[in-house]
Design a protein around this motif. Structure first.
Motif, PDB file in Angstrom:
ATOM      1  N   CYS A  94     -33.903  65.812 -18.788  1.00  0.00           N
ATOM      2  CA  CYS A  94     -33.293  65.467 -20.074  1.00  0.00           C
ATOM      3  C   CYS A  94     -33.559  66.488 -21.172  1.00  0.00           C
ATOM      4  CB  CYS A  94     -33.809  64.109 -20.542  1.00  0.00           C
ATOM      5  SG  CYS A  94     -33.259  62.753 -19.512  1.00  0.00           S
ATOM      6  N   SER A  95     -32.621  66.535 -22.091  1.00  0.00           N
ATOM      7  CA  SER A  95     -32.767  67.362 -23.287  1.00  0.00           C
ATOM      8  C   SER A  95     -33.571  66.587 -24.328  1.00  0.00           C
ATOM      9  CB  SER A  95     -31.389  67.700 -23.857  1.00  0.00           C
ATOM     10  OG  SER A  95     -30.770  66.530 -24.353  1.00  0.00           O
ATOM     11  N   VAL A  96     -33.941  67.252 -25.402  1.00  0.00           N
ATOM     12  CA  VAL A  96     -34.667  66.595 -26.491  1.00  0.00           C
ATOM     13  C   VAL A  96     -33.834  65.453 -27.064  1.00  0.00           C
ATOM     14  CG1 VAL A  96     -35.610  66.926 -28.819  1.00  0.00           C
ATOM     15  CG2 VAL A  96     -36.022  68.642 -27.056  1.00  0.00           C
ATOM     16  N   GLU A  97     -32.539  65.684 -27.230  1.00  0.00           N
ATOM     17  CA  GLU A  97     -31.665  64.651 -27.785  1.00  0.00           C
ATOM     18  C   GLU A  97     -31.625  63.414 -26.891  1.00  0.00           C
ATOM     19  OE1 GLU A  97     -30.654  67.911 -27.407  1.00  0.00           O
ATOM     20  OE2 GLU A  97     -30.885  68.461 -29.510  1.00  0.00           O
ATOM     21  N   GLN A  98     -31.586  63.620 -25.584  1.00  0.00           N
ATOM     22  CA  GLN A  98     -31.565  62.491 -24.656  1.00  0.00           C
ATOM     23  C   GLN A  98     -32.891  61.728 -24.702  1.00  0.00           C
ATOM     24  OE1 GLN A  98     -30.509  65.009 -21.326  1.00  0.00           O
ATOM     25  NE2 GLN A  98     -28.534  63.951 -21.102  1.00  0.00           N
ATOM     26  N   LYS A  99     -33.985  62.463 -24.830  1.00  0.00           N
ATOM     27  CA  LYS A  99     -35.298  61.823 -24.948  1.00  0.00           C
ATOM     28  C   LYS A  99     -35.367  61.005 -26.236  1.00  0.00           C
ATOM     29  CE  LYS A  99     -37.652  65.585 -22.542  1.00  0.00           C
ATOM     30  NZ  LYS A  99     -38.679  66.640 -22.686  1.00  0.00           N
ATOM     31  N   GLN A 100     -34.821  61.542 -27.311  1.00  0.00           N
ATOM     32  CA  GLN A 100     -34.797  60.814 -28.573  1.00  0.00           C
ATOM     33  C   GLN A 100     -33.992  59.525 -28.446  1.00  0.00           C
ATOM     34  OE1 GLN A 100     -33.220  63.808 -31.206  1.00  0.00           O
ATOM     35  NE2 GLN A 100     -35.248  64.553 -31.776  1.00  0.00           N
ATOM     36  N   LYS A 101     -32.874  59.584 -27.742  1.00  0.00           N
ATOM     37  CA  LYS A 101     -32.050  58.386 -27.544  1.00  0.00           C
ATOM     38  C   LYS A 101     -32.817  57.325 -26.751  1.00  0.00           C
ATOM     39  CE  LYS A 101     -27.513  60.518 -27.895  1.00  0.00           C
ATOM     40  NZ  LYS A 101     -26.276  60.871 -27.201  1.00  0.00           N
ATOM     41  N   LEU A 102     -33.609  57.761 -25.789  1.00  0.00           N
ATOM     42  CA  LEU A 102     -34.421  56.820 -25.021  1.00  0.00           C
ATOM     43  C   LEU A 102     -35.450  56.152 -25.920  1.00  0.00           C
ATOM     44  CD1 LEU A 102     -35.381  55.453 -22.426  1.00  0.00           C
ATOM     45  CD2 LEU A 102     -36.791  57.479 -22.001  1.00  0.00           C
ATOM     46  N   ILE A 103     -36.117  56.942 -26.749  1.00  0.00           N
ATOM     47  CA  ILE A 103     -37.110  56.382 -27.671  1.00  0.00           C
ATOM     48  C   ILE A 103     -36.430  55.426 -28.659  1.00  0.00           C
ATOM     49  CG2 ILE A 103     -38.745  56.938 -29.531  1.00  0.00           C
ATOM     50  CD1 ILE A 103     -39.828  57.527 -26.729  1.00  0.00           C
ATOM     51  N   LEU A 104     -35.244  55.788 -29.116  1.00  0.00           N
ATOM     52  CA  LEU A 104     -34.483  54.898 -30.002  1.00  0.00           C
ATOM     53  C   LEU A 104     -34.199  53.565 -29.293  1.00  0.00           C
ATOM     54  CD1 LEU A 104     -32.894  54.303 -32.603  1.00  0.00           C
ATOM     55  CD2 LEU A 104     -30.943  55.495 -31.571  1.00  0.00           C
ATOM     56  N   SER A 105     -33.785  53.627 -28.047  1.00  0.00           N
ATOM     57  CA  SER A 105     -33.527  52.403 -27.277  1.00  0.00           C
ATOM     58  C   SER A 105     -34.805  51.584 -27.104  1.00  0.00           C
ATOM     59  CB  SER A 105     -32.948  52.753 -25.902  1.00  0.00           C
ATOM     60  OG  SER A 105     -31.684  53.341 -26.035  1.00  0.00           O
TER      61      SER A 105
END
Length: 149
Positions: A94-105
């Protein structure tokens, strides 16, 4: 003896198909979301309905596929020994953006029942560290989750 060792190493070093890698990533993500869900040892109705919804939106799955993935992740999560085995997969793919989306979820799941348990907070913070996200990114995702309620 050497032949068996060579066979073992070859069987574990074979390339994994892109479909299998994608499935492993989904399982890792769902397992981390389940960690948040079960952190306070209760499954609220809001959490139970939000998890499949997050999966259908994030991974473009049908409701049946999302529920199947949740059931599979529950089995894997029960056998897991640490968060690292899930975050390792995510870090690799995953990219940083995808990791951020996971943390948001994860934050959305934590706030789904209207209150944040200290264990939910601790798990999300630990996962964020294991995903090599900055503290400011963690807080930004938390604030977005709060605003979206």
């Amino acid at each position: 003896m050497l032949a068996k060792l060579k066979q073992f190493l070859n069987s574990h070093s074979q390339a994994v198909s892109p479909e299998e890698k994608a499935h492993q990533l989904k399982l890792a993500s769902v397992s981390l979301l389940l960690e948040v869900v079960f952190a306070d040892e209760t499954l609220e109705d809001e959490e139970a309905s939000l998890l499949p919804e997050l999966l259908t939106n994030s991974f473009s799955l049908t409701l049946a596929e999302a529920n199947e993935l949740i059931a599979e992740a529950k089995k894997i999560q029960g056998d897991s020994t640490s968060l690292y085995e899930f975050t390792k997969e995510i870090n690799e793919q995953c990219s940083v953006e995808q990791k951020q989306k996971l943390i948001l979820s994860m934050w959305k799941m934590a706030y789904a029942d209207g209150q944040l348990c200290q264990y939910e907070d601790q798990i999300i913070r630990r996962v964020s560290e294991l995903l090599y996200l900055k503290h400011s990114e963690l807080i930004q995702m938390r604030n977005l989750a709060i605003e979206s309620q």
